[in-house]
Structures are given as C-alpha cells and as structure tokens.
Design a protein around this motif. Sequence first.
Motif, short mmCIF file in Angstrom:
data_model
loop_
_atom_site.label_atom_id
_atom_site.label_comp_id
_atom_site.label_asym_id
_atom_site.label_seq_id
_atom_site.Cartn_x
_atom_site.Cartn_y
_atom_site.Cartn_z
N ALA A 72 -40.02 -35.02 -58.07
CA ALA A 72 -40.32 -35.65 -56.79
C ALA A 72 -39.46 -35.03 -55.70
O ALA A 72 -38.57 -34.21 -55.96
CB ALA A 72 -40.07 -37.16 -56.87
N VAL A 73 -39.74 -35.40 -54.45
CA VAL A 73 -38.99 -34.90 -53.30
C VAL A 73 -37.51 -35.27 -53.43
O VAL A 73 -37.17 -36.41 -53.77
CB VAL A 73 -39.57 -35.49 -51.99
N GLY A 74 -36.63 -34.30 -53.16
CA GLY A 74 -35.19 -34.52 -53.27
C GLY A 74 -34.52 -34.69 -51.92
O GLY A 74 -35.13 -34.52 -50.87
N PRO A 75 -33.22 -35.00 -51.92
CA PRO A 75 -32.49 -35.28 -50.68
C PRO A 75 -32.42 -34.10 -49.71
O PRO A 75 -32.44 -34.29 -48.50
CB PRO A 75 -31.10 -35.69 -51.16
N ASP A 115 -37.90 -43.52 -47.24
CA ASP A 115 -37.14 -42.40 -47.77
C ASP A 115 -36.71 -42.75 -49.19
O ASP A 115 -35.73 -43.46 -49.39
CB ASP A 115 -35.92 -42.11 -46.90
N GLY A 116 -37.47 -42.28 -50.17
CA GLY A 116 -37.18 -42.64 -51.55
C GLY A 116 -37.48 -44.12 -51.77
O GLY A 116 -38.61 -44.57 -51.63
N VAL A 139 -29.56 -43.88 -40.66
CA VAL A 139 -29.03 -44.92 -41.55
C VAL A 139 -30.14 -45.43 -42.47
O VAL A 139 -31.31 -45.48 -42.09
CB VAL A 139 -28.44 -46.08 -40.73
N HIS A 140 -29.76 -45.80 -43.69
CA HIS A 140 -30.71 -46.35 -44.66
C HIS A 140 -30.44 -47.84 -44.86
O HIS A 140 -29.28 -48.27 -44.89
CB HIS A 140 -30.59 -45.63 -46.00
N VAL A 141 -31.51 -48.63 -45.00
CA VAL A 141 -31.40 -50.05 -45.28
C VAL A 141 -32.34 -50.39 -46.43
O VAL A 141 -33.25 -49.62 -46.75
CB VAL A 141 -31.74 -50.91 -44.03
N PRO A 142 -32.16 -51.54 -47.08
CA PRO A 142 -32.95 -51.87 -48.27
C PRO A 142 -34.43 -52.11 -47.98
O PRO A 142 -34.82 -52.46 -46.87
CB PRO A 142 -32.28 -53.15 -48.80
N GLY A 149 -39.09 -52.46 -44.62
CA GLY A 149 -39.09 -52.19 -46.05
C GLY A 149 -40.20 -52.91 -46.78
O GLY A 149 -40.92 -52.31 -47.60
N LYS A 150 -40.38 -54.18 -46.49
CA LYS A 150 -41.45 -54.94 -47.15
C LYS A 150 -42.82 -54.43 -46.72
O LYS A 150 -43.77 -54.46 -47.50
CB LYS A 150 -41.28 -56.43 -46.87
#
Length: 257
Positions: A72-75, A115-116, A139-142, A149-150
């Motif tokens: 899969a796509v990587g960082p 993102d992932g 920045v990443h959030v859940p 996200g939902k």
Amino acid sequence: MPAQEGSDSAATSSSAERSLRLLSFIADAGRALSLAELAQALGLPKATAHRLCNQLLELGYIVRDIDERHFAVGPSLRKLAFDSLSHSTVRGLRHGVLTDLVARVGETCNFTTLDGVEVMYLDRVEAPWPWRLTLDVGVHVPLHCTASGKLFLASMSRERRARVLGQLTLKALTPNTLTEAAALRADCERIAEQGYSVDNEEFIPGLVAVAVPVRDRGGEVRAAMAVHAPVARMSLAQMLEHLPALREAASRMTELL
C-alpha cells in the motif's frame, strides 16, 4: 565506454519509469495490492516487480499491508503528495474557499483528507476569536472521534471499513467518544444516509464540529470540509444550520482537487 554509459542511462531511466508506474498504480487503486496483481497490471516479470517493491519499501514509498503479501501507499509517497498540494498555486485558491466559508460561518474551518488510518489537515482558516483550537496543517487526528474522520469511514465500502476498524484503537478521549465498533458502524450508516458527519464533543470536551464530503468529478470522496467551535459559542444545532454553506464550499473545492 560511451556505449556503456548510454546503456546504464537507459537502464536507469527504464527502472525509474517502472517504479513511477508502480507507485501510480498503487495510489490509484485505493487499496493494497499483491505482487501478482502489480506484475500483471504493469506487464512485468514477478522478479522485476519484486525488486522494485523492495526498493520502494526501503525508501518508504510503499509499505506492507496487514497481509504482508500486499503493498500500500507509504509515508514517503504521502509526504510527496502533501508537499505538492501545499506548494501548488491551487492551494491559494483552496485557501480562498476556506476564507470565504469562515466569513459566512464565523468559526474555524478545515480542509482535510484521509491519510492511512488518520485524518490529515491540508489547510485551515482560523476564526478571529480569542479562544480557538489550533491544529496546524499536516497534523493528524483520529478517525473514530472526529467529524471528518467518521465521514471518511462512512464513505468506505463495508469491507474496507471493517479492515480499517480492525486496525484502530477506539480510545475514549471524552465521555462521548464511541469506543464500541458496533456503535461506530451504526453511526457510519447514519452518516452515509444523511450526507454529513458530526463530532458531538467526542474528540475534545466542549468542542463540536460538522463535516461534509468533497467529492472528485467521479463522485469519490477525496477530502472533507469541516467547521468546529466551542459549544459556549455555537451549539451543534446552530452549527447544522450552516450545512448549506459547507456544502457550497465543498462543491467549489471539487473544482480544485
């Protein structure tokens, strides 16, 4: 010697071209792919596909999926895509859409993407209030407790959503966070039906948010437009009154993907 140099150059060019085609194919697929699928789609011997994958794994452009036989796509590839988006002239136009939306809504608005198994902030415009939550671009959030996200979870097929939920730790960040997979799946079904998602103090106590999808011309959800505010300034019911403005902004963003 000149002939050898030319041969080496051609081989390098050919290898680079195959690597780029492989990366493009994985990115476009939207799912993890097996070595056999990659070799067949690109018309490569399995040994060549295997060598290319190993090189790209080392560089972080692809990663092994839960099933280690799939890639899969990587960082590194995500960072390359993010940097390209952040520095293009289109970014200024997208920022303008957010600025217009903030002027209409009166609260901070965000442009996010998947993102992932996390949400990444592509852009944001702050409201001119003394109290506000600062989340910088990048920045990443859940996924499980944010409006964006939902929304991304709800846009997935049930099979893909099940795989993603299997990778998530449904940590309770507030008393309102959904920590049971069944409850989150039910929420995703509601989101898919109504066309928007809410964060009812699920990520941060006292903060509410609403998100709507940004679709590409093919109808696929590629990003989200979201607004958030402290409940002391705007209730969730009041925020939902701004759905028409959010959807109009999302429609404008479609032209800027």
